[in-house]
Design a protein around this motif. Structure first.
Motif, PDB file in Angstrom:
ATOM      1  N   GLU A 461       0.820  -1.217   0.000  1.00  9.72           N
ATOM      2  CA  GLU A 461       0.000   0.000   0.000  1.00  9.72           C
ATOM      3  C   GLU A 461       0.849   1.260   0.000  1.00  9.72           C
ATOM      4  OE1 GLU A 461      -2.787  -0.348   3.173  1.00  9.72           O
ATOM      5  OE2 GLU A 461      -4.066  -1.708   2.032  1.00  9.72           O
ATOM      6  N   ALA A 462       1.983   1.192   0.684  1.00  6.89           N
ATOM      7  CA  ALA A 462       2.861   2.358   0.699  1.00  6.89           C
ATOM      8  C   ALA A 462       3.333   2.693  -0.711  1.00  6.89           C
ATOM      9  CB  ALA A 462       4.050   2.106   1.612  1.00  6.89           C
ATOM     10  N   MET A 463       3.399   1.665  -1.587  1.00  7.65           N
ATOM     11  CA  MET A 463       3.829   1.893  -2.967  1.00  7.65           C
ATOM     12  C   MET A 463       2.621   2.168  -3.866  1.00  7.65           C
ATOM     13  SD  MET A 463       7.124   1.591  -2.901  1.00  7.65           S
ATOM     14  CE  MET A 463       7.581   1.354  -4.598  1.00  7.65           C
ATOM     15  N   GLY A 464       1.463   2.345  -3.271  1.00  9.12           N
ATOM     16  CA  GLY A 464       0.277   2.697  -4.046  1.00  9.12           C
ATOM     17  C   GLY A 464      -0.461   1.520  -4.648  1.00  9.12           C
ATOM     18  N   GLY A 465      -0.158   0.301  -4.217  1.00 13.36           N
ATOM     19  CA  GLY A 465      -0.827  -0.882  -4.756  1.00 13.36           C
ATOM     20  C   GLY A 465      -1.835  -1.452  -3.781  1.00 13.36           C
ATOM     21  N   SER A 466      -2.295  -2.675  -4.100  1.00  7.86           N
ATOM     22  CA  SER A 466      -3.227  -3.331  -3.185  1.00  7.86           C
ATOM     23  C   SER A 466      -2.981  -4.830  -3.211  1.00  7.86           C
ATOM     24  CB  SER A 466      -4.668  -3.026  -3.579  1.00  7.86           C
ATOM     25  OG  SER A 466      -4.914  -3.508  -4.881  1.00  7.86           O
ATOM     26  N   ILE A 467      -3.397  -5.492  -2.139  1.00  7.86           N
ATOM     27  CA  ILE A 467      -3.188  -6.941  -2.065  1.00  7.86           C
ATOM     28  C   ILE A 467      -4.506  -7.602  -1.698  1.00  7.86           C
ATOM     29  CG2 ILE A 467      -2.401  -6.772   0.352  1.00  7.86           C
ATOM     30  CD1 ILE A 467      -0.547  -9.204  -0.290  1.00  7.86           C
ATOM     31  N   SER A 468      -4.789  -8.734  -2.353  1.00  7.53           N
ATOM     32  CA  SER A 468      -6.017  -9.449  -2.027  1.00  7.53           C
ATOM     33  C   SER A 468      -5.694 -10.933  -1.949  1.00  7.53           C
ATOM     34  CB  SER A 468      -7.078  -9.192  -3.093  1.00  7.53           C
ATOM     35  OG  SER A 468      -6.598  -9.622  -4.337  1.00  7.53           O
ATOM     36  N   VAL A 469      -6.631 -11.699  -1.396  1.00  6.25           N
ATOM     37  CA  VAL A 469      -6.345 -13.119  -1.180  1.00  6.25           C
ATOM     38  C   VAL A 469      -7.570 -13.956  -1.512  1.00  6.25           C
ATOM     39  CG1 VAL A 469      -6.959 -12.902   1.263  1.00  6.25           C
ATOM     40  CG2 VAL A 469      -5.515 -14.798   0.538  1.00  6.25           C
ATOM     41  N   THR A 470      -7.319 -15.118  -2.112  1.00  4.98           N
ATOM     42  CA  THR A 470      -8.376 -16.104  -2.287  1.00  4.98           C
ATOM     43  C   THR A 470      -7.836 -17.411  -1.728  1.00  4.98           C
ATOM     44  OG1 THR A 470      -7.535 -16.538  -4.499  1.00  4.98           O
ATOM     45  CG2 THR A 470      -9.449 -15.120  -4.354  1.00  4.98           C
ATOM     46  N   SER A 471      -8.707 -18.216  -1.132  1.00  4.36           N
ATOM     47  CA  SER A 471      -8.199 -19.426  -0.495  1.00  4.36           C
ATOM     48  C   SER A 471      -9.293 -20.471  -0.354  1.00  4.36           C
ATOM     49  CB  SER A 471      -7.638 -19.075   0.889  1.00  4.36           C
ATOM     50  OG  SER A 471      -7.040 -20.212   1.453  1.00  4.36           O
ATOM     51  N   THR A 472      -8.905 -21.723  -0.373  1.00  7.98           N
ATOM     52  CA  THR A 472      -9.825 -22.818  -0.107  1.00  7.98           C
ATOM     53  C   THR A 472      -9.161 -23.730   0.916  1.00  7.98           C
ATOM     54  OG1 THR A 472     -10.420 -22.708  -2.422  1.00  7.98           O
ATOM     55  CG2 THR A 472     -11.248 -24.588  -1.189  1.00  7.98           C
ATOM     56  N   VAL A 473      -9.885 -24.008   1.989  1.00  7.56           N
ATOM     57  CA  VAL A 473      -9.328 -24.835   3.053  1.00  7.56           C
ATOM     58  C   VAL A 473      -8.901 -26.193   2.490  1.00  7.56           C
ATOM     59  CG1 VAL A 473      -9.852 -25.980   5.238  1.00  7.56           C
ATOM     60  CG2 VAL A 473     -10.639 -23.644   4.827  1.00  7.56           C
ATOM     61  N   ASN A 474      -7.705 -26.623   2.838  1.00  6.50           N
ATOM     62  CA  ASN A 474      -7.103 -27.898   2.418  1.00  6.50           C
ATOM     63  C   ASN A 474      -6.682 -27.957   0.949  1.00  6.50           C
ATOM     64  OD1 ASN A 474      -7.528 -28.770   5.000  1.00  6.50           O
ATOM     65  ND2 ASN A 474      -9.389 -29.916   4.504  1.00  6.50           N
ATOM     66  N   ILE A 475      -6.909 -26.869   0.210  1.00  3.13           N
ATOM     67  CA  ILE A 475      -6.516 -26.849  -1.203  1.00  3.13           C
ATOM     68  C   ILE A 475      -5.354 -25.890  -1.423  1.00  3.13           C
ATOM     69  CG2 ILE A 475      -7.258 -26.354  -3.572  1.00  3.13           C
ATOM     70  CD1 ILE A 475      -8.611 -28.824  -2.462  1.00  3.13           C
ATOM     71  N   GLY A 476      -5.472 -24.695  -0.924  1.00  4.62           N
ATOM     72  CA  GLY A 476      -4.378 -23.751  -1.101  1.00  4.62           C
ATOM     73  C   GLY A 476      -4.833 -22.307  -1.089  1.00  4.62           C
ATOM     74  N   THR A 477      -3.854 -21.427  -1.197  1.00  5.77           N
ATOM     75  CA  THR A 477      -4.102 -19.994  -1.076  1.00  5.77           C
ATOM     76  C   THR A 477      -3.405 -19.250  -2.211  1.00  5.77           C
ATOM     77  OG1 THR A 477      -4.118 -20.253   1.313  1.00  5.77           O
ATOM     78  CG2 THR A 477      -3.870 -18.016   0.495  1.00  5.77           C
ATOM     79  N   THR A 478      -4.036 -18.179  -2.715  1.00  2.78           N
ATOM     80  CA  THR A 478      -3.397 -17.334  -3.714  1.00  2.78           C
ATOM     81  C   THR A 478      -3.436 -15.885  -3.255  1.00  2.78           C
ATOM     82  OG1 THR A 478      -3.969 -18.770  -5.562  1.00  2.78           O
ATOM     83  CG2 THR A 478      -3.526 -16.470  -6.086  1.00  2.78           C
ATOM     84  N   PHE A 479      -2.268 -15.276  -3.195  1.00  2.00           N
ATOM     85  CA  PHE A 479      -2.187 -13.847  -2.912  1.00  2.00           C
ATOM     86  C   PHE A 479      -1.986 -13.127  -4.230  1.00  2.00           C
ATOM     87  CE2 PHE A 479      -1.126 -15.571   1.219  1.00  2.00           C
ATOM     88  CZ  PHE A 479      -1.831 -14.730   2.061  1.00  2.00           C
ATOM     89  N   LYS A 480      -2.736 -12.045  -4.431  1.00  2.00           N
ATOM     90  CA  LYS A 480      -2.645 -11.295  -5.682  1.00  2.00           C
ATOM     91  C   LYS A 480      -2.299  -9.848  -5.344  1.00  2.00           C
ATOM     92  CE  LYS A 480      -5.638 -10.223  -9.612  1.00  2.00           C
ATOM     93  NZ  LYS A 480      -6.910 -10.609 -10.232  1.00  2.00           N
ATOM     94  N   ILE A 481      -1.193  -9.390  -5.914  1.00  2.00           N
ATOM     95  CA  ILE A 481      -0.766  -8.017  -5.663  1.00  2.00           C
ATOM     96  C   ILE A 481      -0.931  -7.194  -6.926  1.00  2.00           C
ATOM     97  CG2 ILE A 481       1.228  -6.540  -5.191  1.00  2.00           C
ATOM     98  CD1 ILE A 481       2.220  -8.836  -3.368  1.00  2.00           C
ATOM     99  N   LYS A 482      -1.632  -6.087  -6.806  1.00  2.00           N
ATOM    100  CA  LYS A 482      -1.721  -5.135  -7.916  1.00  2.00           C
ATOM    101  C   LYS A 482      -0.730  -4.027  -7.608  1.00  2.00           C
ATOM    102  CE  LYS A 482      -4.758  -1.813  -8.939  1.00  2.00           C
ATOM    103  NZ  LYS A 482      -6.063  -1.196  -8.991  1.00  2.00           N
ATOM    104  N   PHE A 483       0.242  -3.845  -8.506  1.00  2.00           N
ATOM    105  CA  PHE A 483       1.278  -2.842  -8.213  1.00  2.00           C
ATOM    106  C   PHE A 483       0.764  -1.431  -8.466  1.00  2.00           C
ATOM    107  CE2 PHE A 483       3.887  -6.637  -8.949  1.00  2.00           C
ATOM    108  CZ  PHE A 483       4.590  -6.638  -7.759  1.00  2.00           C
TER     109      PHE A 483
END
Lengths: 483, 137
Positions: A461-483
């Protein structure tokens, strides 16, 4: 030829007073209405002098005398606008001119008419005054008028409109390329509002971006109203453009600053809350021990309690270290941005976590072909990758080989980084909103310390972007960063 | 007034705090037994198991609930516990115990009918003892 009586009555009906002048004797006679207007005074022997002295406003004395001379000696036509003092003591405007007789030269008499033009004169002044105010206001507020003939599509601009559009005063707008004066992003909006106004008579008042003749974009408040003919058909649209670029730019800057301040404030508030809460929980434990120490009877009990003091001091030290780390990261903002290759940043991270990766037998796959570098602070990018990678390994699915897939790409002109894993996942319905808060841990995991994602979010956020997350229990997680 | 309360329950992730409270309860003999949960989820599982008759465990007389905990915090526990508490035919007194001095937390805690009071850490020994006495009276 009308006789005097008839003429008199007609002239009076029209509120016209007159003089009749005998050109031979220079004798003047005033019509009844003229007498009435000035309050039937006693003019004494010389009416002309009395008139000049007492009835005519002094500003016009000289001119009137000249004109009168011209008329009575040289038969020159007399026209002048003068002010006369009426019976109520107030001055009123009159137009003064001679009645033209066809056979002038032979005539031995002249008729001088006094027509009351006071109302017209006042209207004229009001119009001049209003026009002055209108022009000054238009200039001062950069507000230009325009008219669009909906049948011929012809466009008319006033001078201020031409000025704010950077067009020369002799510029004639061409109906074909009128859209060129609107910023591309607003073409749809403009077409729509003109259509609605010309078809259904719906007026508009919008803030849009226009484009000058020299292609400089600027903000305008535009209003438009339909113009109807006698048959109530819409024949045109009339409106104004007001140059509000300075205000709008200020407004947008202000909003931007406000957003930054609000986000910083929320971070600070969060941080203050964390500091207070973290330090309080340790200090309250200390105070509880102090109370117990006072009550403890045997030295064994006391010694027992003192062990806790040691634990508290260790925890306190760790808390302060964590907080310090957060502050240090925040201060790094002063560093310069530079082009950073994703691969280089990843190599640094992999090198520093090689023992963890080896121990957990983790596999990292990276795809940076679509976007291989970015203008960023390299320490931040490394820190972000480090946090996301160690998180992915830390929260692996037990018994499954941790696989981390890292990918960069462009979408709609924006740059993205995605870090996906095949780990234990997290229930976002329950924890989603707290995911990036400090000291929020969701797993009963000894290594969960609750500051990694907090720092990552802060950096993004300090660099003006944003971060979001999607996840499914026991399957995995994805973090997505928009610069 | 020996062993006035049979079973007290602490839901808190702060090990040191839990140890100290445990000590106080032992020294002052405030309760015969004590059960401890590290977070809301563990506690909720315990209560749900009793409700579904899959557990012979007993219900506590009094609960001390922390707010800030991993996995399931105090708020989440409260909103879940409210749904099932009427199924127990036993009065359970519940105190929120937190180091947060944020007035909004206090307001929010008071908005739950079943929260008897909001205690700010550090708890005072005298006050703590009184709570046990009052609960028995």
């Amino acid at each position: 030829m009308l006789n005097d009586l008839q003429l008199n009555s007609i002239l009076e009906d029209f509120d016209v007073a007159y003089w009749k002048i005998n050109l031979l004797t220079k004798e003047i006679s005033w019509s009844q209405h003229f007498n009435y207007l000035i309050g039937n005074p006693d003019p004494g022997p010389n009416k002309f002098d009395f008139f000049l002295e007492n009835i005519l406003h002094r500003d016009y004395r000289y001119d009137f005398r000249e004109h009168f001379e011209d008329l009575t000696t040289r038969f020159k036509p007399f026209t002048a606008e003068v002010r006369l003092k009426l019976e109520n003591g107030k001055y009123r405007w009159f137009e003064c001119r001679n009645l033209k007789s066809k056979d002038k030269g032979f005539s031995d008499a002249a008729v001088l008419l006094f027509v009351n033009i006071h109302q017209a004169k006042r209207d004229q002044y009001t119009i001049e005054e209003n026009f002055f105010y209108y022009r000054e206001t238009a200039e001062m507020t950069s507000t230009g008028g325009w008219y669009l003939d909906v049948n011929t599509n012809a466009v008319y601009w006033d001078n201020v409109t031409k000025k704010i559009l950077d067009c020369p005063m002799d510029y004639e707008p061409n109906p074909e390329d009128k859209m060129r004066f609107y910023a591309g992003e607003h073409h749809g909006k403009v077409e729509n509002m003109f259509k609605k106004c010309s078809k259904f008579g719906i007026p508009f008042k919008v803030e849009i971006k226009m484009r000058t003749l020299h292609n400089k974009e600027f903000w305008v408040r535009a209003t438009g109203k339909p113009v109807y003919n006698n048959e109530q058909e819409i024949i045109g649209i009339r409106g104004v453009y007001q140059d509000i670029d300075e205000q709008k730019t200020n407004e947008l800057n202000l909003q931007n600053s406000l957003d930054i301040i609000a986000s910083q404030n929320s971070r600070l508030f969060n941080f203050a809350h964390i500091v207070s809460h973290q330090l309080r929980s340790h200090s309250s434990n200390l105070s509880l021990i102090a109370q117990l120490l006072r009550e403890a009877k045997t030295s064994e009990d006391k010694l027992d309690l003192l062990i806790n003091v040691n634990d508290i001091s260790e925890n306190l030290e760790k808390a302060i270290k964590d907080l310090n780390e957060v502050v240090t990261r925040q201060n790094n903002l002063k560093k310069e941005k530079q082009l950073v290759k994703f691969k280089d940043a990843l190599d640094v991270v992999i090198a520093s976590t090689s023992s963890l990766i080896k121990r957990e037998n983790a596999e990292i796959i990276a795809e940076f072909d679509a976007l291989n570098e970015i203008n960023y602070i390299s320490e931040y990018l490394e820190s972000i990758l480090l946090n996301l990678i160690t998180n992915a390994i830390k929260y692996k699915f037990k018994g499954r080989k941790p696989v981390i897939y890292i990918q960069t790409y462009k979408e709609h002109g924006e740059n993205f980084l995605e870090v996906s894993d095949n780990g234990m996942g997290i229930d976002l319905d329950e924890h989603g909103d707290k995911m990036f808060g400090m000291y929020k841990t969701f797993h009963r995991h000894p290594e969960a310390n609750g500051i990694g994602l907090f720092i990552t979010k802060n950096q993004v956020e300090a660099m003006g972007g944003s971060i979001s997350v999607t996840s499914t229990v026991n399957i995995g997680t994805t973090f997505k960063i928009k610069f | 007034m020996d062993h006035p309360i049979e079973l007290a329950c602490i839901i808190d992730d702060d090990k040191i705090y839990v140890n100290l409270v445990k000590k106080i309860i032992e020294i002052k003999k405030l309760s015969q037994n004590l059960i401890i949960f590290k977070n809301g989820k563990e506690a909720l599982d315990y209560f749900k198991a009793i409700l579904e008759n899959v557990s012979e465990e007993r219900l506590p007389d009094i609960i001390f609930l922390d707010l800030n905990m991993p996995v399931m915090d105090g708020w989440e526990f409260l909103s879940e516990f409210v749904k099932i508490k009427n199924s127990f035919n036993k009065k359970i007194t519940l105190y929120v115990v937190s180091s947060s001095i944020d007035p909004r937390d206090l307001e929010r805690a008071k908005s739950f009918n079943m929260v008897t009071d909001y205690l700010i850490k550090p708890i005072e020994l005298k006050r703590f003892e009184k709570i046990f006495e009052r609960d028995v009276a």
